[in-house]
Design a protein around this motif. Structure first.
Motif, mmCIF file in Angstrom:
data_model
loop_
_atom_site.group_PDB
_atom_site.id
_atom_site.type_symbol
_atom_site.label_atom_id
_atom_site.label_comp_id
_atom_site.label_asym_id
_atom_site.label_seq_id
_atom_site.Cartn_x
_atom_site.Cartn_y
_atom_site.Cartn_z
ATOM 1 N N GLY A 1 -36.552 56.481 -25.092
ATOM 2 C CA GLY A 1 -35.867 56.746 -23.823
ATOM 3 C C GLY A 1 -36.606 57.728 -22.937
ATOM 4 N N VAL A 2 -37.186 58.764 -23.536
ATOM 5 C CA VAL A 2 -37.935 59.753 -22.747
ATOM 6 C C VAL A 2 -39.170 59.108 -22.141
ATOM 7 C CG1 VAL A 2 -39.303 61.861 -22.901
ATOM 8 C CG2 VAL A 2 -37.054 61.764 -23.956
ATOM 9 N N GLY A 3 -39.872 58.305 -22.925
ATOM 10 C CA GLY A 3 -41.050 57.618 -22.396
ATOM 11 C C GLY A 3 -40.686 56.635 -21.295
ATOM 12 N N LEU A 4 -39.597 55.903 -21.489
ATOM 13 C CA LEU A 4 -39.138 54.952 -20.481
ATOM 14 C C LEU A 4 -38.714 55.671 -19.206
ATOM 15 C CD1 LEU A 4 -38.561 51.944 -19.993
ATOM 16 C CD2 LEU A 4 -36.244 52.362 -20.842
ATOM 17 N N LEU A 5 -38.007 56.786 -19.363
ATOM 18 C CA LEU A 5 -37.593 57.570 -18.202
ATOM 19 C C LEU A 5 -38.804 58.092 -17.429
ATOM 20 C CD1 LEU A 5 -35.251 58.879 -16.628
ATOM 21 C CD2 LEU A 5 -35.410 60.801 -18.205
ATOM 22 N N ARG A 6 -39.796 58.552 -18.145
ATOM 23 C CA ARG A 6 -41.008 59.059 -17.492
ATOM 24 C C ARG A 6 -41.736 57.937 -16.754
ATOM 25 N NH1 ARG A 6 -46.469 59.468 -19.090
ATOM 26 N NH2 ARG A 6 -47.537 61.036 -17.864
ATOM 27 N N ASP A 7 -41.845 56.782 -17.397
ATOM 28 C CA ASP A 7 -42.553 55.659 -16.769
ATOM 29 C C ASP A 7 -41.812 55.129 -15.547
ATOM 30 O OD1 ASP A 7 -44.522 55.853 -18.656
ATOM 31 O OD2 ASP A 7 -43.759 54.198 -19.894
ATOM 32 N N MET A 8 -40.497 55.059 -15.630
ATOM 33 C CA MET A 8 -39.724 54.461 -14.540
ATOM 34 C C MET A 8 -39.515 55.416 -13.370
ATOM 35 S SD MET A 8 -36.929 52.207 -16.617
ATOM 36 C CE MET A 8 -36.281 51.416 -15.162
ATOM 37 N N SER A 9 -39.380 56.706 -13.660
ATOM 38 C CA SER A 9 -39.058 57.653 -12.591
ATOM 39 C C SER A 9 -40.253 58.483 -12.134
ATOM 40 C CB SER A 9 -37.945 58.589 -13.039
ATOM 41 O OG SER A 9 -38.399 59.415 -14.087
ATOM 42 N N GLY A 10 -41.252 58.593 -12.957
ATOM 43 C CA GLY A 10 -42.406 59.401 -12.602
ATOM 44 C C GLY A 10 -42.175 60.890 -12.792
ATOM 45 N N VAL A 11 -41.076 61.263 -13.420
ATOM 46 C CA VAL A 11 -40.770 62.671 -13.676
ATOM 47 C C VAL A 11 -41.636 63.139 -14.846
ATOM 48 C CG1 VAL A 11 -38.937 64.274 -14.345
ATOM 49 C CG2 VAL A 11 -38.414 62.356 -12.860
ATOM 50 N N SER A 12 -42.105 64.361 -14.782
ATOM 51 C CA SER A 12 -42.968 64.886 -15.843
ATOM 52 C C SER A 12 -42.179 65.158 -17.122
ATOM 53 C CB SER A 12 -43.645 66.176 -15.381
ATOM 54 O OG SER A 12 -42.677 67.196 -15.243
ATOM 55 N N PHE A 13 -42.911 65.175 -18.225
ATOM 56 C CA PHE A 13 -42.272 65.476 -19.509
ATOM 57 C C PHE A 13 -41.638 66.860 -19.500
ATOM 58 C CE2 PHE A 13 -45.115 62.291 -21.755
ATOM 59 C CZ PHE A 13 -44.070 61.427 -22.043
ATOM 60 N N SER A 14 -42.298 67.824 -18.887
ATOM 61 C CA SER A 14 -41.749 69.186 -18.878
ATOM 62 C C SER A 14 -40.419 69.234 -18.133
ATOM 63 C CB SER A 14 -42.754 70.167 -18.277
ATOM 64 O OG SER A 14 -43.037 69.820 -16.933
ATOM 65 N N ALA A 15 -40.280 68.483 -17.051
ATOM 66 C CA ALA A 15 -39.009 68.451 -16.308
ATOM 67 C C ALA A 15 -37.924 67.752 -17.128
ATOM 68 C CB ALA A 15 -39.189 67.749 -14.973
ATOM 69 N N ILE A 16 -38.299 66.689 -17.813
ATOM 70 C CA ILE A 16 -37.316 65.971 -18.644
ATOM 71 C C ILE A 16 -36.814 66.880 -19.755
ATOM 72 C CG2 ILE A 16 -37.041 64.074 -20.280
ATOM 73 C CD1 ILE A 16 -39.010 62.471 -18.510
ATOM 74 N N TYR A 17 -37.732 67.552 -20.448
ATOM 75 C CA TYR A 17 -37.327 68.422 -21.556
ATOM 76 C C TYR A 17 -36.557 69.647 -21.068
ATOM 77 C CZ TYR A 17 -40.007 65.558 -24.748
ATOM 78 O OH TYR A 17 -40.484 64.523 -25.487
ATOM 79 N N ALA A 18 -36.912 70.179 -19.919
ATOM 80 C CA ALA A 18 -36.179 71.323 -19.373
ATOM 81 C C ALA A 18 -34.746 70.924 -19.034
ATOM 82 C CB ALA A 18 -36.884 71.868 -18.137
ATOM 83 N N ASN A 19 -34.578 69.754 -18.426
ATOM 84 C CA ASN A 19 -33.226 69.301 -18.098
ATOM 85 C C ASN A 19 -32.431 68.921 -19.335
ATOM 86 O OD1 ASN A 19 -33.386 69.671 -15.300
ATOM 87 N ND2 ASN A 19 -34.475 67.738 -15.055
ATOM 88 N N SER A 20 -33.108 68.414 -20.357
ATOM 89 C CA SER A 20 -32.382 68.078 -21.582
ATOM 90 C C SER A 20 -31.905 69.333 -22.304
ATOM 91 C CB SER A 20 -33.240 67.217 -22.502
ATOM 92 O OG SER A 20 -34.345 67.934 -22.980
ATOM 93 N N SER A 21 -32.570 70.462 -22.079
ATOM 94 C CA SER A 21 -32.089 71.709 -22.688
ATOM 95 C C SER A 21 -30.752 72.125 -22.076
ATOM 96 C CB SER A 21 -33.124 72.813 -22.538
ATOM 97 O OG SER A 21 -33.272 73.172 -21.178
ATOM 98 N N LEU A 22 -30.508 71.746 -20.841
ATOM 99 C CA LEU A 22 -29.198 72.022 -20.239
ATOM 100 C C LEU A 22 -28.101 71.242 -20.951
ATOM 101 C CD1 LEU A 22 -30.199 71.939 -16.456
ATOM 102 C CD2 LEU A 22 -29.787 73.945 -17.898
ATOM 103 N N ILE A 23 -28.398 70.004 -21.303
ATOM 104 C CA ILE A 23 -27.429 69.202 -22.056
ATOM 105 C C ILE A 23 -27.141 69.856 -23.402
ATOM 106 C CG2 ILE A 23 -27.050 66.960 -23.169
ATOM 107 C CD1 ILE A 23 -28.818 65.765 -20.919
ATOM 108 N N ALA A 24 -28.179 70.343 -24.063
ATOM 109 C CA ALA A 24 -27.999 71.014 -25.346
ATOM 110 C C ALA A 24 -27.163 72.286 -25.192
ATOM 111 C CB ALA A 24 -29.354 71.342 -25.955
ATOM 112 N N ALA A 25 -27.356 73.024 -24.121
ATOM 113 C CA ALA A 25 -26.571 74.240 -23.890
ATOM 114 C C ALA A 25 -25.094 73.906 -23.678
ATOM 115 C CB ALA A 25 -27.122 75.003 -22.690
ATOM 116 N N VAL A 26 -24.817 72.841 -22.947
ATOM 117 C CA VAL A 26 -23.422 72.419 -22.740
ATOM 118 C C VAL A 26 -22.805 71.985 -24.068
ATOM 119 C CG1 VAL A 26 -21.964 70.663 -21.654
ATOM 120 C CG2 VAL A 26 -23.710 71.816 -20.311
ATOM 121 N N MET A 27 -23.560 71.246 -24.871
ATOM 122 C CA MET A 27 -23.045 70.815 -26.175
ATOM 123 C C MET A 27 -22.772 72.010 -27.087
ATOM 124 S SD MET A 27 -25.356 67.409 -26.780
ATOM 125 C CE MET A 27 -24.888 67.252 -28.477
ATOM 126 N N ALA A 28 -23.627 73.023 -27.038
ATOM 127 C CA ALA A 28 -23.410 74.229 -27.841
ATOM 128 C C ALA A 28 -22.153 74.955 -27.384
ATOM 129 C CB ALA A 28 -24.622 75.148 -27.749
#
Length: 94
Positions: A49-76
């Motif tokens: 999913g991360v690779g597909l998101l990067r390929d389809m949107s052109g968003v960098s891996f660092s931006a994807i992982y930074a935003n996914s940390s927000l999801i982890a913080a909400v889950m915590a």
């Protein structure tokens, strides 16, 4: 940062399995097997999913992982809330 994430995963998975086995001792093999299967599926789908998101949107891996940390913080935060709620219910019963 990734080393801390790996360390947390290597601690939390066995801990989660042991808690699940304590709650369901009759089917502990089934519970631990399903938990391992869920982790493996999550890793597979997450990696794809991360690779597909990067390929389809052109968003960098660092931006994807930074935003996914927000999801982890909400889950915590939700987990801590549920833990406090459960403790309050146990205190009322006891």
């Amino acid at each position: 940062v990734f080393a801390l994430g790996g360390l947390a995963c290597s601690v939390m998975l066995p801990l989660g399995i042991s808690f699940a086995e304590q709650e369901s001792p009759d089917i502990s093999e089934l519970v631990s097997g399903w938990m391992i299967a869920a982790v493996m599926l999550g890793i597979g789908f997450g990696s794809y999913g991360v690779g597909l998101l990067r390929d389809m949107s052109g968003v960098s891996f660092s931006a994807i992982y930074a935003n996914s940390s927000l999801i982890a913080a909400v889950m915590a935060a939700v987990a801590f809330y549920l833990m406090r709620t459960r403790r309050a219910e146990i205190a009322v019963i006891a």
